[in-house]
Design an enzyme around this catalytic site. Sequence first.
Site, PDB file in Angstrom:
ATOM      1  N   ARG A  78       0.891  -1.160   0.088  1.00 38.48           N
ATOM      2  CA  ARG A  78      -0.040   0.171   0.246  1.00 38.48           C
ATOM      3  C   ARG A  78       0.907   1.192   0.082  1.00 38.48           C
ATOM      4  O   ARG A  78       0.555   2.315  -0.478  1.00 38.48           O
ATOM      5  CB  ARG A  78      -1.000   0.122   1.192  1.00 38.48           C
ATOM      6  CG  ARG A  78      -2.001  -1.197   1.414  1.00 38.48           C
ATOM      7  CD  ARG A  78      -2.616  -1.317   2.489  1.00 38.48           C
ATOM      8  NE  ARG A  78      -3.799  -2.027   2.577  1.00 38.48           N
ATOM      9  CZ  ARG A  78      -3.771  -3.484   2.997  1.00 38.48           C
ATOM     10  NH1 ARG A  78      -2.395  -3.821   3.466  1.00 38.48           N
ATOM     11  NH2 ARG A  78      -4.562  -4.119   3.013  1.00 38.48           N
ATOM     12  N   ASP A  94     -10.422  -4.303   8.379  1.00 40.20           N
ATOM     13  CA  ASP A  94      -9.226  -5.443   8.891  1.00 40.20           C
ATOM     14  C   ASP A  94     -10.125  -6.229  10.073  1.00 40.20           C
ATOM     15  O   ASP A  94     -10.093  -7.321   9.859  1.00 40.20           O
ATOM     16  CB  ASP A  94      -8.275  -4.802   9.237  1.00 40.20           C
ATOM     17  CG  ASP A  94      -7.541  -4.028   8.358  1.00 40.20           C
ATOM     18  OD1 ASP A  94      -7.670  -4.380   7.033  1.00 40.20           O
ATOM     19  OD2 ASP A  94      -7.027  -2.873   8.512  1.00 40.20           O
ATOM     20  N   ARG A 108     -12.393  -8.833   8.130  1.00 45.12           N
ATOM     21  CA  ARG A 108     -11.498  -9.902   7.842  1.00 45.12           C
ATOM     22  C   ARG A 108     -11.086 -10.945   8.969  1.00 45.12           C
ATOM     23  O   ARG A 108     -11.142 -12.089   8.497  1.00 45.12           O
ATOM     24  CB  ARG A 108     -10.332  -9.427   6.923  1.00 45.12           C
ATOM     25  CG  ARG A 108     -10.794  -8.643   5.682  1.00 45.12           C
ATOM     26  CD  ARG A 108      -9.801  -8.061   5.012  1.00 45.12           C
ATOM     27  NE  ARG A 108      -9.980  -7.741   3.538  1.00 45.12           N
ATOM     28  CZ  ARG A 108      -9.611  -6.983   2.824  1.00 45.12           C
ATOM     29  NH1 ARG A 108      -8.595  -5.993   3.241  1.00 45.12           N
ATOM     30  NH2 ARG A 108     -10.043  -6.483   1.632  1.00 45.12           N
ATOM     31  N   HIS A 159      -3.154   0.299   8.709  1.00 41.14           N
ATOM     32  CA  HIS A 159      -3.771  -0.474   7.743  1.00 41.14           C
ATOM     33  C   HIS A 159      -2.640  -1.021   6.706  1.00 41.14           C
ATOM     34  O   HIS A 159      -2.548  -0.545   5.677  1.00 41.14           O
ATOM     35  CB  HIS A 159      -4.817   0.398   7.134  1.00 41.14           C
ATOM     36  CG  HIS A 159      -5.488  -0.492   6.033  1.00 41.14           C
ATOM     37  ND1 HIS A 159      -6.204  -1.674   6.215  1.00 41.14           N
ATOM     38  CD2 HIS A 159      -5.654  -0.109   4.602  1.00 41.14           C
ATOM     39  CE1 HIS A 159      -6.696  -1.964   5.055  1.00 41.14           C
ATOM     40  NE2 HIS A 159      -6.439  -1.030   4.035  1.00 41.14           N
TER      41      HIS A 159
HETATM   42  P1  NAI Z   1     -10.126   2.267  -8.803  1.00 38.50           P
HETATM   43  O1  NAI Z   1      -8.853   2.370  -9.569  1.00 38.50           O
HETATM   44  O2  NAI Z   1     -11.088   1.242  -9.320  1.00 38.50           O
HETATM   45  O3  NAI Z   1     -10.835   3.632  -8.730  1.00 38.50           O
HETATM   46  C1  NAI Z   1     -10.110   4.949  -8.182  1.00 38.50           C
HETATM   47  C2  NAI Z   1     -10.871   5.915  -9.084  1.00 38.50           C
HETATM   48  O4  NAI Z   1     -10.401   7.208  -8.719  1.00 38.50           O
HETATM   49  C3  NAI Z   1     -10.940   5.946 -10.400  1.00 38.50           C
HETATM   50  O5  NAI Z   1     -12.191   5.742 -11.167  1.00 38.50           O
HETATM   51  C4  NAI Z   1     -10.086   7.273 -10.832  1.00 38.50           C
HETATM   52  O6  NAI Z   1     -10.671   7.633 -11.989  1.00 38.50           O
HETATM   53  C5  NAI Z   1     -10.550   8.093  -9.588  1.00 38.50           C
HETATM   54  N1  NAI Z   1      -9.532   9.125  -9.454  1.00 38.50           N
HETATM   55  C6  NAI Z   1      -8.253   9.328  -9.493  1.00 38.50           C
HETATM   56  N2  NAI Z   1      -7.952  10.633  -9.178  1.00 38.50           N
HETATM   57  C7  NAI Z   1      -9.002  11.290  -9.245  1.00 38.50           C
HETATM   58  C8  NAI Z   1      -9.075  12.599  -8.748  1.00 38.50           C
HETATM   59  N3  NAI Z   1      -7.998  13.386  -8.723  1.00 38.50           N
HETATM   60  N4  NAI Z   1     -10.534  12.989  -8.722  1.00 38.50           N
HETATM   61  C9  NAI Z   1     -11.556  12.063  -8.658  1.00 38.50           C
HETATM   62  N5  NAI Z   1     -11.377  10.683  -8.936  1.00 38.50           N
HETATM   63  C10 NAI Z   1     -10.145  10.528  -9.288  1.00 38.50           C
HETATM   64  O7  NAI Z   1      -9.518   1.933  -7.351  1.00 38.50           O
HETATM   65  P2  NAI Z   1     -10.223   1.344  -6.032  1.00 38.50           P
HETATM   66  O8  NAI Z   1     -10.071  -0.146  -5.915  1.00 38.50           O
HETATM   67  O9  NAI Z   1     -11.569   1.768  -5.868  1.00 38.50           O
HETATM   68  O10 NAI Z   1      -9.333   1.780  -4.803  1.00 38.50           O
HETATM   69  C11 NAI Z   1      -9.240   3.055  -4.436  1.00 38.50           C
HETATM   70  C12 NAI Z   1      -8.457   3.481  -3.510  1.00 38.50           C
HETATM   71  O11 NAI Z   1      -8.754   2.970  -2.141  1.00 38.50           O
HETATM   72  C13 NAI Z   1      -6.864   2.986  -3.570  1.00 38.50           C
HETATM   73  O12 NAI Z   1      -5.951   3.837  -3.097  1.00 38.50           O
HETATM   74  C14 NAI Z   1      -6.943   1.521  -2.512  1.00 38.50           C
HETATM   75  O13 NAI Z   1      -5.510   1.306  -2.474  1.00 38.50           O
HETATM   76  C15 NAI Z   1      -7.638   1.886  -1.835  1.00 38.50           C
HETATM   77  N6  NAI Z   1      -8.318   1.071  -0.878  1.00 38.50           N
HETATM   78  C16 NAI Z   1      -8.272   1.282   0.369  1.00 38.50           C
HETATM   79  C17 NAI Z   1      -8.915   0.397   1.174  1.00 38.50           C
HETATM   80  C18 NAI Z   1      -8.961   0.532   2.845  1.00 38.50           C
HETATM   81  O14 NAI Z   1      -9.156  -0.333   3.728  1.00 38.50           O
HETATM   82  N7  NAI Z   1      -8.575   1.744   3.355  1.00 38.50           N
HETATM   83  C19 NAI Z   1      -9.497  -0.967   0.884  1.00 38.50           C
HETATM   84  C20 NAI Z   1      -9.521  -1.228  -0.699  1.00 38.50           C
HETATM   85  C21 NAI Z   1      -8.895  -0.078  -1.374  1.00 38.50           C
END
Ligand code: NAI
Length: 306
Positions: free
Chosen positions: A88, A148, A151, A175
């Site tokens: 991450r 977490d 999970r 995390h």
């Molecule tokens: P994804 O790639 O499916 O979606 C991210 C979206 O953000 C994309 O549609 C993209 O176009 C958009 N984006 C990028 N820059 C942007 C901006 N400046 N303004 C608005 N939109 C923008 O990725 P996903 O799988 O949805 O993951 C998103 C984030 O969440 C990642 O950093 C991932 O590591 C994190 N994550 C965190 C978790 C947690 O427990 N905290 C769990 C799962 C994912």
Amino acid sequence: MKVTVVGAGAVGASCAEYIAIKNFAEEIVLVDIKEGFAEGKAMDLMQTASLNGFDSTIVGATNDYSKTANSDVAVITSGIPRKPGMTREELIGINAGIVKDVATKLIAESPNVIIIVVSNPMDTMAYLAHKATGLPKNRIIGMGGALDSARFKYRLAEALECPQSDVDAMVIGGHSDTGMVPLIEKAVRNSVPVTAFLSEEVQAEVVEATKVGGATLTKLLGTSAWYAPGAAVSELVRAIALDSKKMFPCSALLEGEYGLNDISLGVPCVIGKNGIEKIVEIELSETEKAKLADSAEGVAAVNALL
Ligand code: NAI
């Protein structure tokens, strides 16, 4: 309640879907940088309203923050997710710029908003959101521990061969694969410590499987997970909407709690209409304290890269 979700990708869309299905928000605004993407996701989700029986309105916007005006809660999921083999922490360069920019734009439209940070490396992104916005500490919540812990409960129920609803357990700390501290000594099955049922070897396996829970899914899916992350966020938003005072481990800015300062880290938090209403300091064993201190060191090292 009006909720904005920035990033209409896998996690953002899943989170919007769960919030809609749980039917407590009047309006959900999805924002994405990709032209037409948030509008498309919003329309697709709105076409499930009669099927899923919800009344929330979902609208999409391409980078237009005026539509987010007067949001009560905003969820930041924008950024890049990890690919198999990535940590991450490797996402920091790109995601830091995005989180800072998005948080600033959100506050300009919604001065009283409570922000939930999801983008990784989440603890560092939550810390950055504090530094970039200067919002009071109750109004920035990092989501990681709720996922977490879910999970952890899944793995415990699997080992105990019992329903997940019989299990209560919590993961605190950072995390990340190395930073999570699953509190196995405190985990219970219907009030009975799980340590009474599981050998030390199985306990260690459950803890390890929990810590690499995200990486296991990333390997299987080719990208990071979305259903459980989306569901976990929707539960935090619901606790705010209903002012339920439910307790979740969240990444909160620590100012002396658990002997830690100037760091956002996963600790038990009471969540209500004001966001983080209380950081709960639970009694930790010497082993748990040492693990939390190590975890804080790891997160501080990532914060130093900002
Ligand atoms: P994804 O790639 O499916 O979606 C991210 C979206 O953000 C994309 O549609 C993209 O176009 C958009 N984006 C990028 N820059 C942007 C901006 N400046 N303004 C608005 N939109 C923008 O990725 P996903 O799988 O949805 O993951 C998103 C984030 O969440 C990642 O950093 C991932 O590591 C994190 N994550 C965190 C978790 C947690 O427990 N905290 C769990 C799962 C994912």
